[in-house]
Write a protein that holds these residues in place. Sequence first.
Motif, PDB file in Angstrom:
ATOM      1  N   LEU A  63      52.374  -5.516   3.694  1.00 12.12           N
ATOM      2  CA  LEU A  63      53.505  -6.090   3.174  1.00 12.12           C
ATOM      3  C   LEU A  63      54.598  -5.252   3.219  1.00 12.12           C
ATOM      4  O   LEU A  63      54.785  -4.436   2.229  1.00 12.12           O
ATOM      5  CB  LEU A  63      53.035  -6.725   1.789  1.00 12.12           C
ATOM      6  CG  LEU A  63      51.566  -7.505   1.745  1.00 12.12           C
ATOM      7  CD1 LEU A  63      51.303  -7.634   0.328  1.00 12.12           C
ATOM      8  CD2 LEU A  63      51.662  -8.702   2.427  1.00 12.12           C
ATOM      9  N   ASN A  64      55.608  -5.494   4.210  1.00 11.63           N
ATOM     10  CA  ASN A  64      56.601  -4.515   4.075  1.00 11.63           C
ATOM     11  C   ASN A  64      57.826  -4.786   3.022  1.00 11.63           C
ATOM     12  O   ASN A  64      57.804  -5.761   2.566  1.00 11.63           O
ATOM     13  CB  ASN A  64      57.411  -4.653   5.825  1.00 11.63           C
ATOM     14  CG  ASN A  64      56.309  -4.213   6.922  1.00 11.63           C
ATOM     15  OD1 ASN A  64      55.535  -3.206   6.419  1.00 11.63           O
ATOM     16  ND2 ASN A  64      56.282  -5.092   7.838  1.00 11.63           N
ATOM     17  N   ALA A 101      50.632  -2.995  -0.174  1.00  7.94           N
ATOM     18  CA  ALA A 101      51.752  -3.593  -0.592  1.00  7.94           C
ATOM     19  C   ALA A 101      53.103  -2.511  -0.521  1.00  7.94           C
ATOM     20  O   ALA A 101      52.952  -1.475  -1.575  1.00  7.94           O
ATOM     21  CB  ALA A 101      51.873  -4.320  -1.846  1.00  7.94           C
ATOM     22  N   GLU A 102      54.105  -2.636   0.243  1.00  6.94           N
ATOM     23  CA  GLU A 102      55.309  -1.506  -0.017  1.00  6.94           C
ATOM     24  C   GLU A 102      55.994  -1.691  -1.183  1.00  6.94           C
ATOM     25  O   GLU A 102      55.977  -2.886  -1.387  1.00  6.94           O
ATOM     26  CB  GLU A 102      55.928  -1.630   1.557  1.00  6.94           C
ATOM     27  CG  GLU A 102      56.563  -0.149   1.841  1.00  6.94           C
ATOM     28  CD  GLU A 102      57.268  -0.375   3.268  1.00  6.94           C
ATOM     29  OE1 GLU A 102      57.095   0.182   3.964  1.00  6.94           O
ATOM     30  OE2 GLU A 102      57.865  -1.376   3.339  1.00  6.94           O
ATOM     31  N   LYS A 103      56.853  -0.889  -1.403  1.00  8.15           N
ATOM     32  CA  LYS A 103      57.884  -1.045  -2.371  1.00  8.15           C
ATOM     33  C   LYS A 103      58.641  -2.017  -1.999  1.00  8.15           C
ATOM     34  O   LYS A 103      59.439  -1.949  -0.924  1.00  8.15           O
ATOM     35  CB  LYS A 103      58.237   0.398  -2.829  1.00  8.15           C
ATOM     36  CG  LYS A 103      58.998   0.697  -4.176  1.00  8.15           C
ATOM     37  CD  LYS A 103      59.632   1.890  -4.136  1.00  8.15           C
ATOM     38  CE  LYS A 103      60.103   1.994  -5.788  1.00  8.15           C
ATOM     39  NZ  LYS A 103      59.319   2.008  -6.892  1.00  8.15           N
ATOM     40  N   GLY A 104      58.905  -3.032  -2.814  1.00 13.45           N
ATOM     41  CA  GLY A 104      59.780  -4.122  -2.445  1.00 13.45           C
ATOM     42  C   GLY A 104      59.436  -5.438  -1.744  1.00 13.45           C
ATOM     43  O   GLY A 104      60.091  -6.250  -1.948  1.00 13.45           O
ATOM     44  N   VAL A 130      51.714   1.213  -2.114  1.00 11.58           N
ATOM     45  CA  VAL A 130      52.193   2.383  -1.345  1.00 11.58           C
ATOM     46  C   VAL A 130      53.703   2.358  -1.512  1.00 11.58           C
ATOM     47  O   VAL A 130      54.506   1.671  -1.484  1.00 11.58           O
ATOM     48  CB  VAL A 130      51.578   2.575  -0.145  1.00 11.58           C
ATOM     49  CG1 VAL A 130      50.145   2.883   0.276  1.00 11.58           C
ATOM     50  CG2 VAL A 130      51.965   1.277   1.008  1.00 11.58           C
ATOM     51  N   GLU A 131      54.141   3.797  -1.617  1.00 16.46           N
ATOM     52  CA  GLU A 131      55.545   3.803  -1.720  1.00 16.46           C
ATOM     53  C   GLU A 131      56.209   3.276  -0.217  1.00 16.46           C
ATOM     54  O   GLU A 131      57.088   2.469  -0.192  1.00 16.46           O
ATOM     55  CB  GLU A 131      56.007   5.392  -1.765  1.00 16.46           C
ATOM     56  CG  GLU A 131      56.316   5.820  -3.112  1.00 16.46           C
ATOM     57  CD  GLU A 131      57.238   5.131  -3.994  1.00 16.46           C
ATOM     58  OE1 GLU A 131      58.230   5.243  -3.839  1.00 16.46           O
ATOM     59  OE2 GLU A 131      56.607   4.602  -5.044  1.00 16.46           O
ATOM     60  N   LYS A 132      55.608   3.879   0.914  1.00 14.37           N
ATOM     61  CA  LYS A 132      56.058   3.533   2.186  1.00 14.37           C
ATOM     62  C   LYS A 132      54.857   3.566   3.220  1.00 14.37           C
ATOM     63  O   LYS A 132      54.062   4.442   3.049  1.00 14.37           O
ATOM     64  CB  LYS A 132      57.004   4.602   2.586  1.00 14.37           C
ATOM     65  CG  LYS A 132      58.089   4.343   3.893  1.00 14.37           C
ATOM     66  CD  LYS A 132      59.124   3.843   3.416  1.00 14.37           C
ATOM     67  CE  LYS A 132      60.111   3.527   4.558  1.00 14.37           C
ATOM     68  NZ  LYS A 132      59.427   1.988   5.249  1.00 14.37           N
ATOM     69  N   ILE A 133      54.903   2.620   4.122  1.00 18.10           N
ATOM     70  CA  ILE A 133      53.718   2.380   4.848  1.00 18.10           C
ATOM     71  C   ILE A 133      54.074   3.130   6.214  1.00 18.10           C
ATOM     72  O   ILE A 133      55.053   3.247   6.646  1.00 18.10           O
ATOM     73  CB  ILE A 133      53.408   0.958   5.346  1.00 18.10           C
ATOM     74  CG1 ILE A 133      53.087   0.094   4.282  1.00 18.10           C
ATOM     75  CG2 ILE A 133      52.332   0.894   6.386  1.00 18.10           C
ATOM     76  CD1 ILE A 133      52.923  -1.372   4.607  1.00 18.10           C
TER      77      ILE A 133
ATOM     78  N   ALA B 108      55.483  -7.194  -5.705  1.00 19.20           N
ATOM     79  CA  ALA B 108      54.035  -7.090  -5.847  1.00 19.20           C
ATOM     80  C   ALA B 108      53.445  -5.837  -6.308  1.00 19.20           C
ATOM     81  O   ALA B 108      52.464  -5.792  -6.853  1.00 19.20           O
ATOM     82  CB  ALA B 108      53.741  -7.290  -4.166  1.00 19.20           C
ATOM     83  N   GLU B 109      54.183  -4.878  -6.423  1.00 20.24           N
ATOM     84  CA  GLU B 109      54.156  -3.477  -6.936  1.00 20.24           C
ATOM     85  C   GLU B 109      53.788  -3.850  -8.340  1.00 20.24           C
ATOM     86  O   GLU B 109      52.611  -3.162  -8.994  1.00 20.24           O
ATOM     87  CB  GLU B 109      55.148  -2.475  -6.727  1.00 20.24           C
ATOM     88  CG  GLU B 109      54.898  -1.039  -6.878  1.00 20.24           C
ATOM     89  CD  GLU B 109      56.149  -0.475  -6.959  1.00 20.24           C
ATOM     90  OE1 GLU B 109      57.156  -0.945  -7.260  1.00 20.24           O
ATOM     91  OE2 GLU B 109      56.060   1.045  -7.011  1.00 20.24           O
TER      92      GLU B 109
END
Lengths: 135, 134
Positions: A63-64, A101-104, A130-133, B108-109
């Motif tokens: 999930l970008n 799930a990326e931030k955002g 995760v912060e960044k994939i 989602a976070e």
Amino acid sequence: MFEEPIRKRGMASLTPLIDVVFLLLIFFMLTTSFLQEQSLSVVTPAPSADELPKDARVVEIWLNGDGSIAIDGEPVERAALSEGLKAAIGERKDITVTILAEKGSRTQALVSAVEAARESGAKNVGTARVEKIAK
Amino acid sequence: MIEFDEEPPRRQFETLVPLINVVFLLLIFFLLAGTMKPAEDVAVSLPEGMLNDREQEVPTTLIVEADGFVWLGDRVMDAQLSGVMVEKHLKDTNTKRVAIKADADAPAEAVLQLMEGLREAGVEQVTILTERGQ
């Protein structure tokens, strides 16, 4: 001899009735909802993303942060997520689906991913943020 | 001078009858077709979903707003700190069943953070509320 009292028309008392009916109508219009609420049971994720398995039997849904979704790096539309995941899994049934799930990313994408993973018949479904994939 | 016959004034209720009929019909429609929803101070638009697990009467509902804040009753908290708060609440009410009502646009976070907090509080499974999509 005596004058007969003039009969009152029964219809004259209709106005208060209409008032009450209007009030009821407005009450029901305001309190009614036509939403069809559903529920989706999800297993809560372990707090650490390190516990996720990382071998060949894992299919990842990304999930970008910009709202797009990808399966193992292949971009996919949200509506086609279920079919895409089935194709990625193929015949193997011992597969684990991991949702990153990326931030955002948004809840709508998360819900769609969880539903697709459930429908695909995967043995395990894991979720992690995760912060960044790492692409 | 020509005199016109004045029409006798119509009785008011005669014209009201069709109106009342319609209003009654509307009233009955709303009575039958709608379901009552309890008032909530937080407005969320639920995400669309296809599956329905038919979980009913979940005692605790957590609301995740579009900006990522979590509501428990009338208390607001950050998603990161929500675990402790919910743990206390669950201990007080002696239950492990929790529903999450998240906005479709909520990060989602935040939802995942909340679910992690719930896992630490001993909740193995949560119910996410969705709206039926097409």
